[in-house]
Design a protein around this motif. Structure first.
Motif, PDB file in Angstrom:
ATOM      1  N   ARG A 190       0.831  -1.202   0.000  1.00 48.39           N
ATOM      2  CA  ARG A 190       0.000   0.000   0.000  1.00 48.39           C
ATOM      3  C   ARG A 190       0.872   1.262   0.000  1.00 48.39           C
ATOM      4  NH1 ARG A 190      -2.712  -1.323   4.172  1.00 48.39           N
ATOM      5  NH2 ARG A 190      -4.273  -2.540   3.034  1.00 48.39           N
ATOM      6  N   SER A 191       2.089   1.146   0.511  1.00 47.94           N
ATOM      7  CA  SER A 191       2.986   2.298   0.605  1.00 47.94           C
ATOM      8  C   SER A 191       3.862   2.470  -0.637  1.00 47.94           C
ATOM      9  CB  SER A 191       3.893   2.150   1.838  1.00 47.94           C
ATOM     10  OG  SER A 191       3.135   2.057   3.022  1.00 47.94           O
ATOM     11  N   ASP A 192       3.720   1.586  -1.616  1.00 50.52           N
ATOM     12  CA  ASP A 192       4.513   1.679  -2.855  1.00 50.52           C
ATOM     13  C   ASP A 192       4.145   2.977  -3.575  1.00 50.52           C
ATOM     14  OD1 ASP A 192       5.571   1.381  -5.490  1.00 50.52           O
ATOM     15  OD2 ASP A 192       5.630  -0.788  -5.188  1.00 50.52           O
ATOM     16  N   ARG A 193       5.124   3.854  -3.783  1.00 54.19           N
ATOM     17  CA  ARG A 193       4.836   5.167  -4.374  1.00 54.19           C
ATOM     18  C   ARG A 193       4.394   5.083  -5.828  1.00 54.19           C
ATOM     19  NH1 ARG A 193      10.703   8.068  -5.405  1.00 54.19           N
ATOM     20  NH2 ARG A 193      11.915   6.185  -5.877  1.00 54.19           N
ATOM     21  N   PHE A 194       4.629   3.922  -6.464  1.00 51.84           N
ATOM     22  CA  PHE A 194       4.213   3.766  -7.858  1.00 51.84           C
ATOM     23  C   PHE A 194       2.910   2.978  -7.986  1.00 51.84           C
ATOM     24  CE2 PHE A 194       8.912   4.136  -8.081  1.00 51.84           C
ATOM     25  CZ  PHE A 194       8.987   5.289  -8.834  1.00 51.84           C
ATOM     26  N   LEU A 195       2.242   2.738  -6.867  1.00 52.58           N
ATOM     27  CA  LEU A 195       1.053   1.882  -6.885  1.00 52.58           C
ATOM     28  C   LEU A 195      -0.036   2.347  -7.857  1.00 52.58           C
ATOM     29  CD1 LEU A 195      -0.288  -0.636  -5.711  1.00 52.58           C
ATOM     30  CD2 LEU A 195      -1.184   0.771  -3.863  1.00 52.58           C
ATOM     31  N   PRO A 196      -0.379   3.638  -7.908  1.00 52.92           N
ATOM     32  CA  PRO A 196      -1.420   4.048  -8.864  1.00 52.92           C
ATOM     33  C   PRO A 196      -1.069   3.700 -10.308  1.00 52.92           C
ATOM     34  CG  PRO A 196      -1.036   5.782  -7.249  1.00 52.92           C
ATOM     35  CD  PRO A 196       0.055   4.764  -7.060  1.00 52.92           C
TER      36      PRO A 196
END
Length: 295
Positions: free
Chosen positions: A172-178
């Motif tokens: 959930r904290s992955d900055r590239f998730l979106p």
């Protein structure tokens, strides 16, 4: 102290660099030990609240072992190598090692579930390889959202809870998730779960469990704590069945073909499972089920 612990077991770490060559890996681990992984938020972020105590626990446990101890060398080498990858991979490896070190303190059922976690992760990685060509290329060739480390985060968010994967907070904290979720596109959760479950080998899992429980080495690094097996079977199956967790000459044919086929003298009073008994235990724990005449 962090630097000394690492370099005494992994001497090459003294000159290894991460963050695309900008920082020594020993400094990176010291920074993580102090306040977590900066790309995953401030020290008080949900994921760093897991990462910091996990890394401190790992280094604390490793400091109790001799610098040349194989377990210490292996754990610290993994941390050092992870520093040469992105921080999402670093988070995943720190939490995985922490899980490995603490799993034996859990109940027998949770130990079994944890032992299956690696099979699930391997199946997910094979799925990503099939679905996303080029996922192992570096940042100069593909966008971060197309790389395996971040694709794992995306799929973990989509099917992690249903599949029983660890690392939901880190994903959930992955900055590239979106961007990753856009890259993955619209997928049906059930179809992904079905594909992963078909790809997982029950036979390999059974072999892993038997090899772990029946390992005769006094220094074996185990997934399953043998001390809890007898009591679990006694409480969940029967007192009579509990004695089947030990080797018995009268049942020697049950162990034929296993490696080893019998315990050493020093382990004769420790659990030594046949595949048949292990399957009965897993069935009782509702972790395997019969399909027709076969399991």
């Amino acid at each position: 102290q962090v630097k000394a612990i690492i370099e005494s077991s992994v001497p090459d770490a003294a000159s290894m660099r991460g963050q695309r060559g900008q920082k020594l890996v020993t400094q990176m681990l010291l920074d993580c030990y102090s306040h977590g992984l900066f790309t995953l938020g401030p020290p008080e972020s949900p994921v760093n609240k897991q990462i910091v105590p996990a890394l401190r626990y790992i280094l604390g446990e490793m400091s109790k072992l001799k610098p040349s101890d194989p377990k210490r060398v292996s754990c610290l080498s993994t941390l050092v190598e992870a520093c040469q990858d992105c921080q999402q991979v670093q988070a995943r490896e720190i939490l995985r090692i922490f899980g490995d070190l603490t799993a034996q303190n859990e109940t027998f059922e949770l130990q079994l579930k944890y032992s299956l976690l690696r099979e699930k992760e391997a199946a997910l990685n094979r799925f990503i390889t099939r679905q996303h060509k080029g996922c192992d290329l570096d940042h100069t060739q593909v966008r971060p959202c197309q790389q395996r480390a971040h694709l794992v985060s995306g799929y973990t968010m989509l099917i992690g809870e249903a599949l029983g994967l660890d690392g939901m907070v880190a994903a959930r904290s992955d900055r590239f998730l979106p961007e990753v979720l856009k890259e993955i596109g619209r997928v049906k959760q059930n179809e992904v779960l079905d594909a992963l479950q078909r790809d997982m080998s029950v036979k390999e899992w059974l072999q892993t469990l038997l090899a772990d429980i029946n390992n005769q080495a006094s220094t074996a690094d185990r997934l399953i704590n043998r001390d809890c097996i007898f009591n679990w079977v006694k409480q969940n199956m029967s007192a009579e069945t509990a004695y089947l967790v030990f080797y018995d000459e009268d049942r020697a044919e049950e162990f034929a073909g296993q490696d080893p086929e019998r315990p050493t003298d020093e382990n004769q009073y420790q659990p030594f499972l046949s595949c048949k008994v292990l399957l009965d235990m897993l069935s009782t724990a509702k972790m395997v089920a019969k399909i027709g005449a076969d399991r």
